[in-house]
Design an enzyme around this catalytic site. Structure first.
Site, PDB file in Angstrom:
ATOM      1  N   TYR A 155       0.874  -1.250  -0.054  1.00 26.27           N
ATOM      2  CA  TYR A 155       0.037   0.022   0.016  1.00 26.27           C
ATOM      3  C   TYR A 155       0.787   1.349   0.027  1.00 26.27           C
ATOM      4  CZ  TYR A 155      -4.586  -2.042   0.794  1.00 26.27           C
ATOM      5  OH  TYR A 155      -5.914  -2.697   0.952  1.00 26.27           O
ATOM      6  N   LYS A 194       3.266 -15.411   2.641  1.00 23.68           N
ATOM      7  CA  LYS A 194       3.641 -16.196   1.100  1.00 23.68           C
ATOM      8  C   LYS A 194       5.102 -16.341   1.286  1.00 23.68           C
ATOM      9  CE  LYS A 194       1.939 -17.865  -2.572  1.00 23.68           C
ATOM     10  NZ  LYS A 194       1.016 -19.105  -2.741  1.00 23.68           N
ATOM     11  N   ASP A 244      -2.599 -18.194   0.772  1.00 23.03           N
ATOM     12  CA  ASP A 244      -3.793 -18.971  -0.056  1.00 23.03           C
ATOM     13  C   ASP A 244      -4.294 -20.301   0.861  1.00 23.03           C
ATOM     14  OD1 ASP A 244      -1.315 -20.257  -0.066  1.00 23.03           O
ATOM     15  OD2 ASP A 244      -1.303 -20.985  -2.052  1.00 23.03           O
ATOM     16  N   ASP A 251      -6.122  -6.876   4.548  1.00 22.71           N
ATOM     17  CA  ASP A 251      -7.267  -6.510   3.957  1.00 22.71           C
ATOM     18  C   ASP A 251      -8.273  -7.433   3.269  1.00 22.71           C
ATOM     19  OD1 ASP A 251      -8.877  -4.433   2.640  1.00 22.71           O
ATOM     20  OD2 ASP A 251      -7.994  -4.952   0.703  1.00 22.71           O
ATOM     21  N   ASP A 271     -12.005  -9.479   5.197  1.00 25.74           N
ATOM     22  CA  ASP A 271     -13.231  -9.541   4.569  1.00 25.74           C
ATOM     23  C   ASP A 271     -13.930 -10.747   4.462  1.00 25.74           C
ATOM     24  OD1 ASP A 271     -13.137  -6.682   3.837  1.00 25.74           O
ATOM     25  OD2 ASP A 271     -13.980  -7.022   1.723  1.00 25.74           O
TER      26      ASP A 271
HETATM   27  C1  IPM Z   1     -10.310  -1.334   4.164  1.00 27.49           C
HETATM   28  C2  IPM Z   1     -10.558  -0.820   2.940  1.00 27.49           C
HETATM   29  C3  IPM Z   1      -9.306  -0.003   2.495  1.00 27.49           C
HETATM   30  C4  IPM Z   1      -8.112  -0.551   2.440  1.00 27.49           C
HETATM   31  C5  IPM Z   1      -9.746   0.792   0.964  1.00 27.49           C
HETATM   32  C6  IPM Z   1     -10.896   1.610   1.140  1.00 27.49           C
HETATM   33  C7  IPM Z   1      -8.520   1.652   0.894  1.00 27.49           C
HETATM   34  O1  IPM Z   1     -10.705  -1.684   1.937  1.00 27.49           O
HETATM   35  O2  IPM Z   1      -9.933  -0.709   5.081  1.00 27.49           O
HETATM   36  O3  IPM Z   1     -10.315  -2.793   4.293  1.00 27.49           O
HETATM   37  O4  IPM Z   1      -7.906  -1.074   1.414  1.00 27.49           O
HETATM   38  O5  IPM Z   1      -7.528  -0.920   3.345  1.00 27.49           O
HETATM   39 MG    MG Z   2     -10.817  -3.925   2.672  1.00 27.75          MG
END
Ligand code: IPM
Ligand code: MG
Length: 359
Positions: free
Chosen positions: A140, A197, A229, A253, A257
């Site tokens: 990032y 990884k 993975d 990240d 999710d």
């Molecule tokens: C998160 C989001 C952010 C990230 C984006 C919106 C920049 O996906 O906070 O998980 O990738 O960190």
């Molecule tokens: Mg995210």
């Protein structure tokens, strides 16, 4: 009476609705525990682009730096999809993380018993994972660039326009986040999984080396390693066996999710982003700005309300007020209150009221 300074960044989409719910909950929880808050609202994200031409005005960062903690709703939306990449609403988040030195992102993926049936997986009875994501390094924030390449592929095609992003991690960055991971594991079920990884990436091998060097200082913690993975597969296969996962910015990240989805609803998940001790932390729901339901009163405010509870615990040390909020949320769920994302039809306001009444 103690008064804390809280910077509030409502942001875009459902951000303003859910932050105003969390602020209302904080006010009541505070008054019950004899603490007060001074809230300062500031702009970041798409609304700041519209108002000031930039996603993160310097004044917003200043207010945050001078606060005890920051509460953020969500940023972004389709209106700003075509702005210059350096001005996208997401830049506000990255700027806040870098500007406040928030290197440690805590993303608990906790399944509420009452909501187990909302999980897309069959037979998951419990799940309580803390993802510790490194937040100010890696791909990032590594070197990015675009250039014209005159080299060719083996078949002779000229490569043409080429773009790159680099994953770079230093010993100092890795050590501080791993130490946090070990400490959180010590305070929980004493299991730490480093996700990387290392079969491919040099940077991952450095993470493993440092983790192995630190491990003897935390003899009560069982350390293990998973390739990212495989981890994405094991999260589906055996979610209840994970305790603390520590990982890089990008892997965290993605996995947060996935873990969030397994709990049943992303509308329930809070997060904290922390920097050096004594500096303000930032608290926000894991979900985004959900522009499709903004203004309809359908947003689930619980992720932001739970983020406010984390704020009380991690930045202010106000454990009693924090516990009060967590219990009130559980009791509202137990009493059947559900917004549409968790299978009901009550509004943001009704859910907020249900929590406040149970404080
Ligand atoms: C998160 C989001 C952010 C990230 C984006 C919106 C920049 O996906 O906070 O998980 O990738 O960190
Ligand atoms: Mg995210």
């Amino acid at each position: 009476m103690k008064t804390y300074k809280i910077a509030v960044i409502p942001g875009d989409g459902i951000g303003p609705e859910v932050t105003s719910s969390a602020v209302a909950v904080l006010k009541t929880a505070g008054s019950l525990e004899d603490i007060a808050f001074e809230f300062t609202e500031c702009d970041a994200g798409g609304c700041a682009i519209d108002r000031y031409g930039e996603p993160l005005p310097a004044s917003t960062l200043d207010v945050c730096r001078n606060s005890d903690a920051v509460l953020l709703g969500a940023v972004g939306g389709p209106e700003w999809d075509n702005v210059d990449p350096s001005l996208r609403p997401e830049r506000a988040l990255l700027g806040l993380r870098a500007g406040l030195g928030l290197y440690s992102n805590l993303r608990p993926a906790l399944m509420f018993r009452e909501l187990a049936s909302a999980s897309p997986l069959k037979n998951v009875e419990s799940m309580d994972i803390l993802i510790v994501r490194e937040l100010t390094g890696g791909i990032y924030f590594g070197k990015h660039g675009v250039f014209e390449s005159s080299e060719s592929l083996p078949d002779g095609t000229v490569k043409g326009l080429t773009a790159y992003d680099t994953e770079e991690y230093s010993t100092a960055e890795i050590t501080r986040i791993l130490m946090e991971g070990f400490r959180y594991a010590q305070a929980r079920r004493k299991k730490l999984t480093l996700v990387d990884k290392a079969n491919v990436l040099e940077s991952s091998r450095l993470w493993r080396k440092i983790a192995n060097e630190l491990a003897p200082s935390y003899p009560d913690v069982a350390l293990d390693f998973l390739y990212v993975d495989n981890c994405s597969m094991q999260l589906i296969n055996r979610p209840s066996t994970f305790d603390v996962i520590v990982t890089s910015n990008m892997f965290g990240d993605i996995l947060s999710d996935e873990a969030g989805m397994i709990t049943g609803s992303i509308g329930m998940l809070p997060s904290a982003s922390l920097g050096a001790p004594g500096t303000p932390g930032m608290y926000e729901p894991v979900h985004g700005s959900a522009p499709d339901i903004a203004g309809t009163g359908k947003a689930n405010p619980l992720a932001t309300i739970l983020s406010a509870s984390m704020l009380l615990r991690w930045s202010l040390g106000e454990t009693a007020a924090s516990d009060r909020i967590e219990k009130a949320v559980r009791s509202a769920l137990a009493d059947g209150f559900r917004t549409s994302d968790i299978g009901g039809d009550i509004s943001t306001e009704e859910m907020t009221r249900a929590v406040i009444e149970r404080l």
